[in-house]
Scaffold this motif. Structure first.
Motif, short mmCIF file in Angstrom:
data_model
loop_
_atom_site.label_atom_id
_atom_site.label_comp_id
_atom_site.label_asym_id
_atom_site.label_seq_id
_atom_site.Cartn_x
_atom_site.Cartn_y
_atom_site.Cartn_z
N LEU A 69 13.47 16.89 0.49
CA LEU A 69 14.73 17.06 1.23
C LEU A 69 14.46 17.73 2.57
N LEU A 70 15.31 17.42 3.54
CA LEU A 70 15.17 17.95 4.89
C LEU A 70 15.74 19.36 4.97
N ASN A 71 15.15 20.16 5.88
CA ASN A 71 15.53 21.56 5.98
C ASN A 71 16.78 21.77 6.81
N HIS A 72 16.94 21.01 7.87
CA HIS A 72 18.12 21.21 8.72
C HIS A 72 18.44 19.94 9.50
N TYR A 73 19.68 19.87 9.95
CA TYR A 73 20.16 18.77 10.78
C TYR A 73 20.28 19.21 12.24
N TYR A 74 20.86 20.41 12.44
CA TYR A 74 21.05 20.96 13.78
C TYR A 74 19.88 21.86 14.13
N GLU A 75 19.04 21.40 15.03
CA GLU A 75 17.86 22.17 15.42
C GLU A 75 18.27 23.45 16.14
N GLY A 76 17.76 24.57 15.65
CA GLY A 76 17.96 25.84 16.35
C GLY A 76 19.29 26.52 16.12
N LEU A 77 20.14 25.98 15.24
CA LEU A 77 21.43 26.61 14.95
C LEU A 77 21.46 27.12 13.51
N VAL A 78 22.24 28.17 13.30
CA VAL A 78 22.47 28.65 11.93
C VAL A 78 23.41 27.66 11.26
N GLU A 79 22.91 26.97 10.26
CA GLU A 79 23.60 25.80 9.70
C GLU A 79 24.01 26.07 8.24
N ALA A 80 25.26 25.79 7.94
CA ALA A 80 25.75 25.91 6.56
C ALA A 80 25.91 24.51 5.97
N GLY A 81 25.40 24.34 4.75
CA GLY A 81 25.61 23.10 4.01
C GLY A 81 26.79 23.27 3.06
N CYS A 82 27.63 22.23 2.93
CA CYS A 82 28.82 22.29 2.08
C CYS A 82 28.88 21.10 1.12
N ASP A 83 29.38 21.38 -0.08
CA ASP A 83 29.66 20.30 -1.04
C ASP A 83 30.73 20.79 -2.00
N GLU A 84 31.36 19.84 -2.69
CA GLU A 84 32.42 20.20 -3.65
C GLU A 84 32.10 19.65 -5.02
N ALA A 85 32.84 20.15 -6.02
CA ALA A 85 32.71 19.67 -7.39
C ALA A 85 34.09 19.60 -8.03
N GLY A 86 34.33 18.55 -8.80
CA GLY A 86 35.58 18.42 -9.54
C GLY A 86 36.63 17.57 -8.88
N ARG A 87 36.25 16.80 -7.90
CA ARG A 87 37.23 15.99 -7.18
C ARG A 87 37.89 14.94 -8.08
N GLY A 88 37.12 14.35 -8.99
CA GLY A 88 37.66 13.28 -9.82
C GLY A 88 38.23 13.73 -11.15
N CYS A 89 38.36 15.03 -11.34
CA CYS A 89 38.83 15.55 -12.63
C CYS A 89 40.35 15.43 -12.77
N LEU A 90 40.79 15.35 -14.02
CA LEU A 90 42.22 15.34 -14.31
C LEU A 90 42.79 16.75 -14.43
N ALA A 91 41.93 17.73 -14.62
CA ALA A 91 42.38 19.11 -14.85
C ALA A 91 41.44 20.08 -14.16
N GLY A 92 42.00 21.24 -13.79
CA GLY A 92 41.20 22.31 -13.22
C GLY A 92 41.17 22.30 -11.70
N SER A 93 40.77 23.42 -11.16
CA SER A 93 40.64 23.58 -9.71
C SER A 93 39.46 22.76 -9.19
N VAL A 94 39.49 22.48 -7.89
CA VAL A 94 38.32 21.92 -7.22
C VAL A 94 37.55 23.09 -6.60
N TYR A 95 36.24 23.05 -6.74
CA TYR A 95 35.37 24.11 -6.24
C TYR A 95 34.51 23.55 -5.11
N ALA A 96 34.19 24.39 -4.15
CA ALA A 96 33.24 24.01 -3.10
C ALA A 96 32.36 25.21 -2.80
#
Length: 208
Positions: free
Chosen positions: A2-29
């Motif tokens: 896997l690659l380390n970064h997309y934006y060269e020289g910037l402090v970069e945050a990666g984001c993803d979520e879980a639970g988008r397709g669920c019928l119940a419960g909160s969505v988490y990211a």
């Protein structure tokens, strides 16, 4: 690898979520900032990992990350603003909580809304990356945190509502989950804007 970064020289945050397709419960990211030269050959899309490996990696990520945070959007909010907006809001909430401020954001998927840094008031550059959790370390790390923290939450709910088999299905639309909705009705944690029974009907009354 896997690659380390997309934006060269910037402090970069990666984001993803879980639970988008669920019928119940909160969505988490989750939002994760990793050290600039970070490497971890075990990191990958959380869906490609065993449960045991995910939890082991969560400990490593939390230990090694420059900063990490988890954001949550409730079923009530999902019903009000829809799941796409809720998923993006959960990511924004995770970003808000980072103790180190990012200068750029990379996001798994193809949809995101510009994020305004609460400290500076400026919009951060962002890039959406399809299957990014299998391409960039920070997104993979975020996918693992979002998945494991949401699993913890659904396991807790399963203790109060064992008939829905949430410990196994985590709220996703399995046959057993839908049969339980048909038999017992809904809970306060079901997303009433979803097609809960898979029959084209949006929701089921609480008291059926």
């Amino acid at each position: 690898m896997l690659l380390n970064h997309y934006y060269e020289g910037l402090v970069e945050a990666g984001c993803d979520e879980a639970g988008r397709g669920c019928l119940a419960g909160s969505v988490y990211a989750a939002a994760v900032i990793l050290p600039p030269d970070y490497q971890n050959e075990l990191l990958n899309d959380s869906k490609q990992l065993s449960e045991k490996r995910r939890y082991a990696l969560r400990e490593q990520i939390e230990r090694d990350a420059v900063a990490w945070a988890v954001g949550i959007v409730t079923p009530e909010e999902i019903d009000h603003i829809n799941i796409l907006n809720a998923s993006i809001l959960a990511m924004h909430r995770a970003l808000d909580q980072l103790q180190v401020r990012p200068q750029a954001v990379i996001v798994d998927g193809n949809r995101f809304k510009s994020y305004k840094d609460p400290a500076s008031g400026s919009l951060l550059p962002h890039t959406t990356i399809v299957k990014g959790d299998g391409k960039y370390l920070a997104i993979a790390a975020a996918s693992i945190l979002a998945k494991t923290y949401r699993d913890d939450y659904m396991n807790q709910l399963a203790e109060a509502y064992p008939q829905y088999d949430w410990r196994s299905n985590k709220g996703y639309p399995t046959k057993k989950h839908r049969e339980a909705i048909r038999q017992y009705g809904t809970t306060p944690y079901h997303r009433m804007s979803y097609n809960l029974l898979g029959d084209g009907q949006l929701s089921l009354p609480f008291d059926e």
